[in-house]
Design a protein around this motif. Sequence first.
Motif, mmCIF file in Angstrom:
data_model
loop_
_atom_site.group_PDB
_atom_site.id
_atom_site.type_symbol
_atom_site.label_atom_id
_atom_site.label_comp_id
_atom_site.label_asym_id
_atom_site.label_seq_id
_atom_site.Cartn_x
_atom_site.Cartn_y
_atom_site.Cartn_z
ATOM 1 N N LEU A 173 0.850 -1.175 0.000
ATOM 2 C CA LEU A 173 0.000 0.000 0.000
ATOM 3 C C LEU A 173 0.893 1.235 0.000
ATOM 4 N N SER A 174 0.773 2.062 -1.032
ATOM 5 C CA SER A 174 1.547 3.300 -1.143
ATOM 6 C C SER A 174 0.600 4.478 -0.959
ATOM 7 N N LEU A 175 0.883 5.328 0.038
ATOM 8 C CA LEU A 175 0.031 6.462 0.360
ATOM 9 C C LEU A 175 0.650 7.746 -0.166
ATOM 10 N N SER A 176 -0.191 8.655 -0.663
ATOM 11 C CA SER A 176 0.303 9.909 -1.228
ATOM 12 C C SER A 176 -0.705 11.028 -0.978
ATOM 13 N N SER A 177 -0.270 12.269 -1.267
ATOM 14 C CA SER A 177 -1.122 13.460 -1.093
ATOM 15 C C SER A 177 -1.722 13.490 0.309
ATOM 16 N N LEU A 178 -0.914 13.127 1.295
ATOM 17 C CA LEU A 178 -1.414 13.001 2.660
ATOM 18 C C LEU A 178 -1.530 14.353 3.349
ATOM 19 N N GLU A 179 -2.638 14.550 4.040
ATOM 20 C CA GLU A 179 -2.858 15.741 4.855
ATOM 21 C C GLU A 179 -3.016 15.319 6.304
ATOM 22 N N ARG A 180 -2.159 15.868 7.154
ATOM 23 C CA ARG A 180 -2.205 15.543 8.580
ATOM 24 C C ARG A 180 -3.235 16.400 9.292
ATOM 25 N N ASN A 181 -4.027 15.731 10.137
ATOM 26 C CA ASN A 181 -4.997 16.387 11.009
ATOM 27 C C ASN A 181 -5.960 17.322 10.274
ATOM 28 N N PRO A 182 -6.528 16.878 9.140
ATOM 29 C CA PRO A 182 -7.562 17.691 8.490
ATOM 30 C C PRO A 182 -8.857 17.649 9.300
ATOM 31 N N ASP A 183 -9.706 18.615 9.082
ATOM 32 C CA ASP A 183 -11.029 18.640 9.710
ATOM 33 C C ASP A 183 -11.974 17.833 8.824
ATOM 34 N N LEU A 184 -12.272 16.605 9.232
ATOM 35 C CA LEU A 184 -13.041 15.683 8.399
ATOM 36 C C LEU A 184 -14.513 15.660 8.809
ATOM 37 N N ASP A 185 -15.370 15.559 7.819
ATOM 38 C CA ASP A 185 -16.805 15.484 8.055
ATOM 39 C C ASP A 185 -17.142 14.147 8.718
ATOM 40 N N PRO A 186 -17.840 14.152 9.874
ATOM 41 C CA PRO A 186 -18.220 12.893 10.530
ATOM 42 C C PRO A 186 -19.011 11.954 9.631
ATOM 43 N N LYS A 187 -19.666 12.497 8.608
ATOM 44 C CA LYS A 187 -20.440 11.648 7.699
ATOM 45 C C LYS A 187 -19.544 10.667 6.943
ATOM 46 N N ASN A 188 -18.243 10.980 6.853
ATOM 47 C CA ASN A 188 -17.311 10.052 6.207
ATOM 48 C C ASN A 188 -17.273 8.703 6.917
ATOM 49 N N PHE A 189 -17.607 8.705 8.214
ATOM 50 C CA PHE A 189 -17.407 7.520 9.042
ATOM 51 C C PHE A 189 -18.725 6.918 9.529
ATOM 52 N N SER A 190 -19.764 7.170 8.771
ATOM 53 C CA SER A 190 -21.043 6.497 9.013
ATOM 54 C C SER A 190 -21.462 5.830 7.708
ATOM 55 N N PHE A 191 -22.203 4.756 7.824
ATOM 56 C CA PHE A 191 -22.594 4.025 6.618
ATOM 57 C C PHE A 191 -24.018 3.521 6.773
ATOM 58 N N ARG A 192 -24.775 3.737 5.729
ATOM 59 C CA ARG A 192 -26.133 3.199 5.662
ATOM 60 C C ARG A 192 -26.261 2.426 4.359
ATOM 61 N N PRO A 193 -26.561 1.138 4.422
ATOM 62 C CA PRO A 193 -26.651 0.342 3.192
ATOM 63 C C PRO A 193 -27.670 0.930 2.226
ATOM 64 N N PRO A 194 -27.305 1.040 0.963
ATOM 65 C CA PRO A 194 -28.269 1.526 -0.038
ATOM 66 C C PRO A 194 -29.477 0.593 -0.132
ATOM 67 N N ASP A 195 -30.596 1.151 -0.521
ATOM 68 C CA ASP A 195 -31.810 0.352 -0.688
ATOM 69 C C ASP A 195 -31.587 -0.731 -1.738
ATOM 70 N N GLY A 196 -32.081 -1.926 -1.431
ATOM 71 C CA GLY A 196 -32.066 -3.007 -2.406
ATOM 72 C C GLY A 196 -30.823 -3.871 -2.400
ATOM 73 N N VAL A 197 -29.794 -3.535 -1.586
ATOM 74 C CA VAL A 197 -28.594 -4.371 -1.574
ATOM 75 C C VAL A 197 -28.723 -5.448 -0.507
ATOM 76 N N ASP A 198 -28.011 -6.566 -0.706
ATOM 77 C CA ASP A 198 -27.980 -7.637 0.283
ATOM 78 C C ASP A 198 -27.045 -7.247 1.421
ATOM 79 N N VAL A 199 -27.481 -7.459 2.660
ATOM 80 C CA VAL A 199 -26.657 -7.157 3.835
ATOM 81 C C VAL A 199 -26.375 -8.453 4.572
ATOM 82 N N ILE A 200 -25.081 -8.749 4.720
ATOM 83 C CA ILE A 200 -24.648 -9.965 5.407
ATOM 84 C C ILE A 200 -24.048 -9.563 6.747
#
Length: 206
Positions: A173-200
Amino acid sequence: MSCLRVLVSIPLMVLLAVPAFADGIDELERYYTEVGSLSGRFVQETRDEDGRLIEKSEGTLAIQRPNRFNWHYESPFEQDIVADGRNLWVYDVDLEQVTVRPLQEVLGTGPALMLSGRLDDLQSQFEIAAEDGWITLTPKDAGWEVTSVRLRMADGVPVTVIVRDGMGQENTLSLSSLERNPDLDPKNFSFRPPDGVDVIGEVTRR
């Protein structure tokens, strides 16, 4: 989800290796104490035991410690891997399938989880050593599929992560264009399965 070791007996070489060991470990510790969030891009290459390239993928990453991340694979297949602090979600867009597992069951077993976790968790699960600019993590539990993880740091953040499994397969894994301590939107870290997909699997509420 595809998914993230040598002693020298000659005294002079041991003495020369000591500063590199200390510097490497110190740099890793600084990452866990000074970097609370991280964003950027990644390229992942998977090779078999003979070194042949099996797959190359790329995408974007966002990490909010502890234990929250969003790993978006853009190519060759679109996939989202999201940790919300309790659950690990894997959404395969083409398959229209979502897999969810308790995060505690998979902590420390992949680069995204390692980089978003806590230092004490890492120390409890791995033997940590440093040599020639690389930090090597060896699982304390021999039952893990991962046999070794190697990290290279630059400017206080990991830029290369190499994970080898028991079958000899290697993920780089090669990481690039890294930004340290950015102010990230909390929505980035929540997930809701889209309608119609299989959930296991089942969602962990606590």
